[in-house]
Scaffold this motif. Structure first.
Motif, mmCIF file in Angstrom:
data_model
loop_
_atom_site.group_PDB
_atom_site.id
_atom_site.type_symbol
_atom_site.label_atom_id
_atom_site.label_comp_id
_atom_site.label_asym_id
_atom_site.label_seq_id
_atom_site.Cartn_x
_atom_site.Cartn_y
_atom_site.Cartn_z
ATOM 1 N N PRO A 64 0.807 -1.237 0.000
ATOM 2 C CA PRO A 64 0.000 0.000 0.000
ATOM 3 C C PRO A 64 0.832 1.275 0.000
ATOM 4 O O PRO A 64 2.011 1.270 0.347
ATOM 5 N N LEU A 65 0.180 2.378 -0.387
ATOM 6 C CA LEU A 65 0.874 3.665 -0.526
ATOM 7 C C LEU A 65 0.482 4.624 0.595
ATOM 8 O O LEU A 65 -0.620 4.537 1.138
ATOM 9 N N ILE A 66 1.360 5.564 0.883
ATOM 10 C CA ILE A 66 1.049 6.630 1.840
ATOM 11 C C ILE A 66 0.345 7.766 1.095
ATOM 12 O O ILE A 66 0.741 8.135 -0.010
ATOM 13 N N VAL A 67 -0.693 8.309 1.728
ATOM 14 C CA VAL A 67 -1.423 9.438 1.147
ATOM 15 C C VAL A 67 -0.949 10.724 1.820
ATOM 16 O O VAL A 67 -0.960 10.834 3.054
ATOM 17 N N HIS A 68 -0.499 11.675 1.002
ATOM 18 C CA HIS A 68 0.060 12.928 1.520
ATOM 19 C C HIS A 68 -0.973 14.044 1.444
ATOM 20 O O HIS A 68 -1.636 14.203 0.408
ATOM 21 N N ILE A 69 -1.082 14.794 2.522
ATOM 22 C CA ILE A 69 -2.065 15.874 2.586
ATOM 23 C C ILE A 69 -1.395 17.149 3.109
ATOM 24 O O ILE A 69 -0.284 17.097 3.657
ATOM 25 N N ALA A 70 -2.120 18.286 2.945
ATOM 26 C CA ALA A 70 -1.542 19.574 3.357
ATOM 27 C C ALA A 70 -1.805 19.873 4.824
ATOM 28 O O ALA A 70 -1.009 20.536 5.488
ATOM 29 N N GLY A 71 -2.929 19.375 5.346
ATOM 30 C CA GLY A 71 -3.278 19.668 6.746
ATOM 31 C C GLY A 71 -4.151 18.560 7.292
ATOM 32 O O GLY A 71 -4.781 17.819 6.530
ATOM 33 N N PHE A 72 -4.192 18.454 8.607
ATOM 34 C CA PHE A 72 -4.867 17.322 9.237
ATOM 35 C C PHE A 72 -6.380 17.333 8.982
ATOM 36 O O PHE A 72 -7.011 16.271 8.898
ATOM 37 N N GLU A 73 -6.968 18.531 8.843
ATOM 38 C CA GLU A 73 -8.427 18.628 8.599
ATOM 39 C C GLU A 73 -8.798 17.767 7.391
ATOM 40 O O GLU A 73 -9.851 17.147 7.362
ATOM 41 N N LEU A 128 7.885 23.378 -1.070
ATOM 42 C CA LEU A 128 7.348 23.224 -2.434
ATOM 43 C C LEU A 128 6.176 22.246 -2.457
ATOM 44 O O LEU A 128 5.168 22.464 -3.131
ATOM 45 N N THR A 129 6.332 21.158 -1.705
ATOM 46 C CA THR A 129 5.282 20.131 -1.722
ATOM 47 C C THR A 129 4.056 20.587 -0.935
ATOM 48 O O THR A 129 2.919 20.289 -1.313
ATOM 49 N N ILE A 130 4.268 21.342 0.127
ATOM 50 C CA ILE A 130 3.120 21.906 0.851
ATOM 51 C C ILE A 130 2.364 22.862 -0.079
ATOM 52 O O ILE A 130 1.138 22.828 -0.174
ATOM 53 N N GLU A 131 3.111 23.687 -0.811
ATOM 54 C CA GLU A 131 2.463 24.611 -1.762
ATOM 55 C C GLU A 131 1.660 23.812 -2.808
ATOM 56 O O GLU A 131 0.512 24.137 -3.116
ATOM 57 N N LEU A 132 2.290 22.747 -3.296
ATOM 58 C CA LEU A 132 1.629 21.888 -4.279
ATOM 59 C C LEU A 132 0.348 21.273 -3.697
ATOM 60 O O LEU A 132 -0.717 21.303 -4.313
ATOM 61 N N LEU A 133 0.457 20.730 -2.482
ATOM 62 C CA LEU A 133 -0.704 20.079 -1.858
ATOM 63 C C LEU A 133 -1.834 21.061 -1.578
ATOM 64 O O LEU A 133 -3.005 20.695 -1.584
#
Ligand code: TXA
Ligand code: MG
Length: 326
Positions: A64-73, A128-133
């Motif tokens: 399985p893969l990890i899902v990346h998000i910008a914030g916990f909400e 950069l990735t936070i901006e992207l997310l």
């Protein structure tokens, strides 16, 4: 030949978040920087896009893969229940090298979790990735951006070396700060359990939520815990006593990766020190890079000295055991 297998003429590296965003929106796969290692990202809600990740990496669909998000909400959107301990850990360590495994809802396709009822979630700490997310309207499923079983990448150049011709764009965020993967914590039957040791140590986690178990079986749950993983093409031997190991392999072309002191037995050119002094965090930061470099030198054997089994050294030694597994 399907769309993914077609050779992509050019793999571009750059810092263009809008371009990465557009490609991801079209269902493409893009390499992204994080503070741990580079990821190979696609829209987690788009089954076909996620399918491409597996094809490009040569990764079994059972992993399985990890899902990346910008914030916990955002996690609340696609999870069923978030235990108190997960909140506490996320509060303290996110954004950062922490992954929590939580029960998913139907928004996350089965392909992302390899059919498991739980989804792994992480908020990466890279600007950069936070901006992207924050720009895309979906979370990003992303494993490390290496072919399955090989050393993880800690720079855009590593990704390019391994995946050029297979993806269109590498978002170049420089060298990864931490250099090894996130710590994965799940809550099976309510018991906090470390599935993969990583940048955040067990002691740091226990300080926050009390006692945690360590999941030692590689058979289920975290196939990144396969006994052989993170492996260069060149065979690796892990040892405590470098000189003794070098003596055993006299007469063959050996490369040595060692903690902080050169051995007198082979030329310094054939050796890479992970740090000067006693700095396990610096050693973690250089580990994969040293393994990539040594693999490129084309020696017959890489000898690596085991690091002190303390702090982040525990996660480093875990990677080294798998790198040297035959
Ligand atoms: O630092 C990291 O975690 C990096 C960056 C890119 O975020 N990602 C990473 O992904 O290391 P990957 O795919 O190389 O390793 C993810 C690990 C695998 O061992 C996988 O089995 C485990 O996470 N995993 C993913 N989903 C899981 C789940 N639902 N339950 C248990 N383990 C899971
Ligand atoms: Mg990986």
């Amino acid at each position: 030949m399907n769309i993914v297998e077609k050779i992509i003429e050019q793999t571009v590296m750059g810092k263009d978040v809008a371009r990465a965003c557009a490609l991801l929106g079209e269902g493409e796969v893009v390499a992204i920087p994080t503070e741990t290692v580079y990821g190979l990202a696609a829209n987690a809600f788009n089954e076909q896009a996620v399918h491409k990740i597996f094809t490009i990496k040569g990764r079994p669909f059972s992993n399985p893969l990890i899902v990346h998000i910008a914030g916990f909400e955002q996690a609340q959107q696609f999870t069923e229940h978030i235990p108190e301990a997960a909140y506490k850990l996320m509060e303290l360590f996110s954004p950062g090298p922490l992954t929590v495994v939580l029960p998913k809802n139907e928004l996350i396709p089965e392909i992302v979790t390899a059919g498991l009822p739980d989804v792994a979630i992480r908020i990466p700490d890279h600007p950069l990735t936070i901006e992207l997310l924050k720009t895309v309207s979906f979370p990003l499923a992303a494993p490390s951006a290496n072919p399955f079983g090989y050393i993880s990448p800690t720079s855009a150049a590593h990704v390019h070396k391994m995946l050029a011709g297979k993806i269109k764009y590498i978002l170049d965020g420089g060298t990864c700060k931490a250099g090894i993967e996130s710590t994965i914590v799940g809550f099976p039957n309510g018991m906090p359990t470390i599935y993969r040791e990583g940048v955040i140590t067990r002691a740091e986690i226990e300080k926050t939520i009390g006692r945690v178990e360590i999941h030692r079986s590689h058979k289920s749950l975290a196939p990144g815990m396969l006994p052989g993983h993170y492996q260069p093409n060149t065979p690796v031997v892990l040892c405590d006593d470098v000189d003794c190991e070098l003596a055993k392999h006299k007469g063959i072309d050996v490369g040595l990766i060692t903690y902080n002191t050169y051995s007198d037995l082979i030329p310094e050119n054939n050796q890479i020190l992970l740090c000067s002094g006693f700095d396990l965090i610096a050693a973690a930061n250089r580990l994969y890079s040293a393994m990539h470099d040594m693999d490129e030198r084309g020696c017959q054997l890489i000898i690596i000295k085991k690091l002190p089994d303390m702090g982040i050294g525990i996660a480093i030694n875990d990677r080294l055991k798998r790198a040297s597994y035959r």
